[in-house]
Design a protein around this motif. Sequence first.
Motif, PDB file in Angstrom:
ATOM      1  N   ASP A 297      83.382  26.598  15.907  1.00 25.06           N
ATOM      2  CA  ASP A 297      82.476  26.220  16.988  1.00 25.06           C
ATOM      3  C   ASP A 297      83.223  26.493  18.286  1.00 25.06           C
ATOM      4  N   LEU A 298      82.890  27.580  18.960  1.00 26.43           N
ATOM      5  CA  LEU A 298      83.660  28.024  20.118  1.00 26.43           C
ATOM      6  C   LEU A 298      83.213  27.377  21.426  1.00 26.43           C
TER       7      LEU A 298
ATOM      8  N   PRO B 247      75.563  24.029  11.066  1.00 24.20           N
ATOM      9  CA  PRO B 247      76.414  22.982  11.656  1.00 24.20           C
ATOM     10  C   PRO B 247      77.872  23.215  11.289  1.00 24.20           C
ATOM     11  N   ILE B 248      78.758  22.934  12.213  1.00 27.42           N
ATOM     12  CA  ILE B 248      80.181  23.119  11.951  1.00 27.42           C
ATOM     13  C   ILE B 248      80.694  22.074  10.969  1.00 27.42           C
ATOM     14  N   ARG B 249      79.981  20.961  10.868  1.00 28.77           N
ATOM     15  CA  ARG B 249      80.391  19.897   9.956  1.00 28.77           C
ATOM     16  C   ARG B 249      79.237  19.579   9.000  1.00 28.77           C
ATOM     17  N   PRO B 250      79.161  20.277   7.863  1.00 30.30           N
ATOM     18  CA  PRO B 250      78.058  20.042   6.922  1.00 30.30           C
ATOM     19  C   PRO B 250      78.169  18.677   6.260  1.00 30.30           C
TER      20      PRO B 250
ATOM     21  N   ILE C 113      90.666  20.556  16.750  1.00 25.16           N
ATOM     22  CA  ILE C 113      91.901  21.138  17.289  1.00 25.16           C
ATOM     23  C   ILE C 113      92.066  20.951  18.795  1.00 25.16           C
ATOM     24  N   ASN C 114      91.069  20.378  19.461  1.00 29.61           N
ATOM     25  CA  ASN C 114      91.258  20.054  20.885  1.00 29.61           C
ATOM     26  C   ASN C 114      91.159  18.549  21.133  1.00 29.61           C
ATOM     27  N   TRP C 115      91.107  17.768  20.030  1.00 27.85           N
ATOM     28  CA  TRP C 115      91.190  16.312  20.084  1.00 27.85           C
ATOM     29  C   TRP C 115      90.096  15.670  20.929  1.00 27.85           C
ATOM     30  N   ASP C 116      88.864  16.164  20.748  1.00 32.13           N
ATOM     31  CA  ASP C 116      87.733  15.559  21.454  1.00 32.13           C
ATOM     32  C   ASP C 116      86.857  14.758  20.497  1.00 32.13           C
ATOM     33  N   ASP C 117      87.388  14.460  19.318  1.00 35.74           N
ATOM     34  CA  ASP C 117      86.703  13.674  18.288  1.00 35.74           C
ATOM     35  C   ASP C 117      85.546  14.427  17.640  1.00 35.74           C
ATOM     36  N   ARG C 118      85.542  15.772  17.738  1.00 36.11           N
ATOM     37  CA  ARG C 118      84.522  16.581  17.087  1.00 36.11           C
ATOM     38  C   ARG C 118      85.183  17.755  16.370  1.00 36.11           C
ATOM     39  N   VAL C 119      84.627  18.113  15.235  1.00 33.95           N
ATOM     40  CA  VAL C 119      85.172  19.221  14.452  1.00 33.95           C
ATOM     41  C   VAL C 119      84.924  20.543  15.172  1.00 33.95           C
TER      42      VAL C 119
END
Length: 204
Positions: A115-116, A42-45, A91-97
């Motif tokens: 997370d690409l 997961p990108i956000r552990p 970094i794209n401000w979609d409320d997800r890391v």
Amino acid sequence: MSSMSKWVVGLALVGLCGCASDKGAKQPEVEKKEAGQPAPEPIRPKPASNEKVSERDTNADGKADVWVYSVEERGAEGQSHARMVRKELDINWDDRVDLTTYYDARGEREREAMDLDFDGKVDSVAYYEKGVNVRKERDLNGDGRTDEWAYYERGKLARKERDSNSDGRVDYWEYWEKDQVDRIGEDLDGDGNVDKWSRNSQTE
């Protein structure tokens, strides 16, 4: 603003850079575990019990887009201080890391996960030694295993390796000289050894 435009603006704000990725059909995580395959990271552990988090809003939209995790430590003389262990960025401000950076005991960057494709799972990881990128690994098909490795020397790409048929074994090698491919090796029979070499005539 398009998703790609948000990436460009976000990267400019935080001073980071990324790259694009394509993914193939994904196997459900339950099936992966039953088949003995690792689930994608997961990108956000989940935070450790001793980690404290502080939030930042870098684009002034009222929502956090940077999360800094730290742990309390004591120095040689017993003084207490907070040490940053991880930083997460949307970094794209979609409320997800989208990007998570890990730091070593000296405060230097040691690993950077991205997370690409915005699915919450790690697709690409860059490894650092003394703050310098030495290796990048990518999961191209979303099965939780690395398919491509890139090795760097003195900041320059030196070699790429790839598992092109997802059998867990490298079967393709690229050797780079002066920022371009010098030669390519291919394993045609799956024994782990190069069977065919191709050279770039422009480097001869």
